[in-house]
Scaffold this active site. Structure first.
Site, mmCIF file in Angstrom:
data_model
loop_
_atom_site.group_PDB
_atom_site.id
_atom_site.type_symbol
_atom_site.label_atom_id
_atom_site.label_comp_id
_atom_site.label_asym_id
_atom_site.label_seq_id
_atom_site.Cartn_x
_atom_site.Cartn_y
_atom_site.Cartn_z
ATOM 1 N N TYR A 41 1.878 6.617 0.453
ATOM 2 C CA TYR A 41 1.594 7.925 1.038
ATOM 3 C C TYR A 41 2.481 8.119 2.273
ATOM 4 O O TYR A 41 2.480 7.293 3.182
ATOM 5 C CB TYR A 41 0.112 7.973 1.402
ATOM 6 C CG TYR A 41 -0.465 9.309 1.842
ATOM 7 C CD1 TYR A 41 0.314 10.456 2.022
ATOM 8 C CD2 TYR A 41 -1.828 9.432 2.075
ATOM 9 C CE1 TYR A 41 -0.241 11.655 2.419
ATOM 10 C CE2 TYR A 41 -2.403 10.633 2.476
ATOM 11 C CZ TYR A 41 -1.601 11.740 2.655
ATOM 12 O OH TYR A 41 -2.161 12.935 3.054
ATOM 13 N N CYS A 42 3.253 9.207 2.296
ATOM 14 C CA CYS A 42 4.071 9.583 3.447
ATOM 15 C C CYS A 42 5.073 8.468 3.772
ATOM 16 O O CYS A 42 5.816 8.040 2.913
ATOM 17 C CB CYS A 42 3.170 9.925 4.632
ATOM 18 S SG CYS A 42 4.037 10.664 6.046
ATOM 19 N N ILE A 43 5.095 7.974 5.020
ATOM 20 C CA ILE A 43 6.067 6.941 5.395
ATOM 21 C C ILE A 43 5.876 5.676 4.562
ATOM 22 O O ILE A 43 6.836 4.940 4.306
ATOM 23 C CB ILE A 43 5.966 6.619 6.905
ATOM 24 C CG1 ILE A 43 7.098 5.693 7.339
ATOM 25 C CG2 ILE A 43 4.610 6.026 7.251
ATOM 26 C CD1 ILE A 43 7.120 5.428 8.831
#
Length: 597
Positions: free
Chosen positions: A333-335
């Protein structure tokens, strides 16, 4: 009459007592305010705003326009003066005639001006119309400056920040709702507002940060982050949580979720009704989640390579061993999705086939288009961050949370400040806002690696990123993959996320575009039937063409993704219970790392 006089005297005494008590409260609050401000630590100038070079370039561009195209400048000025003068004259003429209604108002709808007095009261309507006229004139001028595109976008963004900050809603004397509340409560709302302000300053060591949620209303593990499970592994980088099954059988292939370490993992487990973790468990999967440590100064030398070796690869091996499986499915998720793509490329180079499939939530891997966050990714800011982390060892949570808040400043800064400080309202008991405020630090070395190598130089999608003794390129991500972008994401723009997917080497690619933003688009349970999603199997198309030809589907993307995952998760086997495999249970979920501030 004597009785009336007695009642009147009693009321006067009550009012006087109330006034004296408020004066005492204000005196006490003033002392606390002074003490809180004294704790404020200086913030490097480079992290307070863009360098003066940006404003100098804008000024030069404007002067050049004045010299080379004076007619255009004069036309802008005359247009602005004309609107202002016309508005003023119309208002004056009505006042002279004793007409206390405002002149015609065709200004655009704006949520900041929702109070009826902005439309009905001539004074407040005049302020609103003049502010919006001035804001439009400023924004038009900046938009038409002859500057390099990236610099002009930065100038537009920071100009908008100034314009938003100066909105009449942000000041007591020009906010009708705050004035009404002060009159209704005989000033009590303003005293409560001062109490809220002092409390926020005390909570944040003198920094002006609005508490978005009632912190006393939530406790992780008690009323949020409550899915049943156990910590089955811990090292200095993370705790590994295995969740208790809720079905008699599960798919053989387990699922390991890597949340971002910029915030805490329980965004995926806020409460039963919107917990993605619980929902996936209920579909018959063995689910593991990584709960990252909140680093302090001792983590200064931790880099992306540490997160990959001691984080990703260690977690993968632990899940394989606990479940006795050779391959597992993974979510980033994300980074954590960005870093997952690097980890997958590195696994390919090492000939390691541990990952069966990968899912990416709102993940940027191609940074050629940095989106709204790009205004903070020039050297003026990154140099300041690098200097700060070299001094302190970490990138403090203050800087990250403040940056993301300013991307939605009206919603996450000014509106909460108005309600708390001017209206005297207590922060709401809102789990999502509580999580949003529960941010984490970043290790200094990792932060600079990410900002320089991935964000600024776009190495993963171009030349390749140097990591763990190898050079890894996005094309080396070859496992079956599914990516979810969010239509109004202000952190990871969906089209940039989509472009990264196109550059991956996988032959089996699926892209789903959810409605809404970075968090609400992901935390979108089927039961709410709130946000829909777009699908299109042709990943060769450019982003906007892909969307134009996509099919819109009502409801959450969760069931569609689960169907994709199910096809890659093997046969049903008896449900796995934490500890059954002989591995020690270290603590009940959600563990200890998530509770560190």
């Amino acid at each position: 009459m004597a009785q009336d006089d007695s009642v009147e005297t009693s009321d006067e005494h009550a009012d006087l007592d109330k006034l004296n008590k408020n004066i005492e409260r204000i005196e006490s609050l003033s002392k606390r305010l002074t003490a809180a401000l004294a704790r404020k630590k200086p913030i490097p100038a480079a992290l307070q705003g863009p360098s003066q070079d940006l404003y100098l370039k804008a000024a030069n561009a404007y002067l050049s326009e004045m010299i080379n195209n004076p007619a255009k400048i004069v036309d802008h000025q005359i247009g602005y003066w004309g609107k202002t003068l016309k508005h003023y004259v119309e208002a004056q003429q009505r006042l002279v005639k004793g007409d206390l209604t405002p002149p015609p108002d065709d200004s655009p709808k704006d949520r900041r001006f929702s109070n009826p007095l902005w439309d009905s009261n001539p004074y407040f309507n005049f302020l609103k119309q003049q502010y919006l006229t001035t804001a439009e004139a400023i924004e038009t001028t900046v938009d038409e400056l002859d500057m390099e595109e990236h610099e002009r976008k930065r100038m537009e963004y920071f100009t908008r920040q100034i314009v938003d900050m100066l909105a009449p809603t942000n000041f007591l004397a020009t906010n009708p709702e705050a004035l009404e509340r002060a009159v209704e409560t005989e000033g009590e709302s303003l005293v409560r507002g001062l109490e809220n302000l002092v409390r926020d300053l005390e909570d944040h060591d003198g920094e002006m940060i609005v508490n978005l949620a009632d912190k006393s209303a939530f406790e992780v593990g008690k009323n949020i982050g409550t899915s049943k499970g156990s910590v089955v592994f811990r090292n200095r980088m993370f705790e590994l949580i295995q969740y208790a099954p809720s079905t008699e059988t599960v798919h053989a292939t387990p699922l390991l979720i890597f949340p971002p370490w910029i915030n805490k993992f329980y965004i995926l487990d806020l409460k039963e009704q919107n917990s993605l973790i619980k929902w996936v468990v209920d579909q018959g999967y063995t689910v593991f989640v990584v709960s990252w440590v909140n680093p302090d100064e001792s983590y200064a030398d931790v880099g992306l390579d540490t997160y990959i070796e001691e984080g990703y690869f260690t977690a993968i091996e632990q899940v394989k061993a606990i479940t006795d499986q050779k391959k597992i499915n993974i979510v980033g998720y994300c980074i954590a999705g960005t870093t997952l793509s690097i980890a997958l490329g590195l696994l390919k180079k090492r000939g390691d086939k541990s990952v069966n499939s990968a899912t990416f939530f709102t993940t940027l891997t191609d940074f050629s288009d940095q989106g709204e966050v790009g205004v903070f990714l020039d050297d003026d800011f990154i140099d300041g961050i690098e200097e700060e982390v070299n001094r302190s060892g970490i990138m403090k949570s203050l800087y990250m949370s403040r940056t993301f808040s300013y991307l939605r400043s009206n919603d996450l800064i000014y509106k909460p400040a108005i309600r708390s400080y001017m209206l005297g309202e207590a922060p709401p008991a809102f789990d999502l806002l509580y999580w949003n405020s529960d941010s984490t630090n970043l290790p200094g070395r990792m932060a600079v690696q990410y900002l320089r190598g991935l964000c600024q130089r776009d190495e993963l999608a171009t030349t390749g990123v140097e990591i763990c003794g190898e050079t890894v390129h996005l094309s080396e991500v070859t496992v079956p993959m599914c990516a979810i972008g969010c239509e109004t994401d202000h952190i990871a723009a969906w089209d940039a996320s989509y472009n990264g997917v196109r550059k991956m080497g996988s032959k089996d690619k699926t892209f789903i575009l959810s409605e809404s933003g970075h968090v609400a688009g992901i935390v979108n349970p089927p039961s709410k039937k709130k946000y829909g999603h777009y699908t299109n199997d042709d990943i060769t198309l450019p982003p906007q063409e892909w969307k134009a030809k996509a099919t819109f589907n009502e409801g959450s993307w969760w069931p569609r993704w689960e169907a994709w995952l199910k096809a890659r998760s093997g046969a049903q086997i008896p449900a796995r219970v934490e500890g059954d495999s002989g591995y020690e249970i270290l603590a009940p979920a959600p563990g200890a790392y998530v509770k560190s501030s």
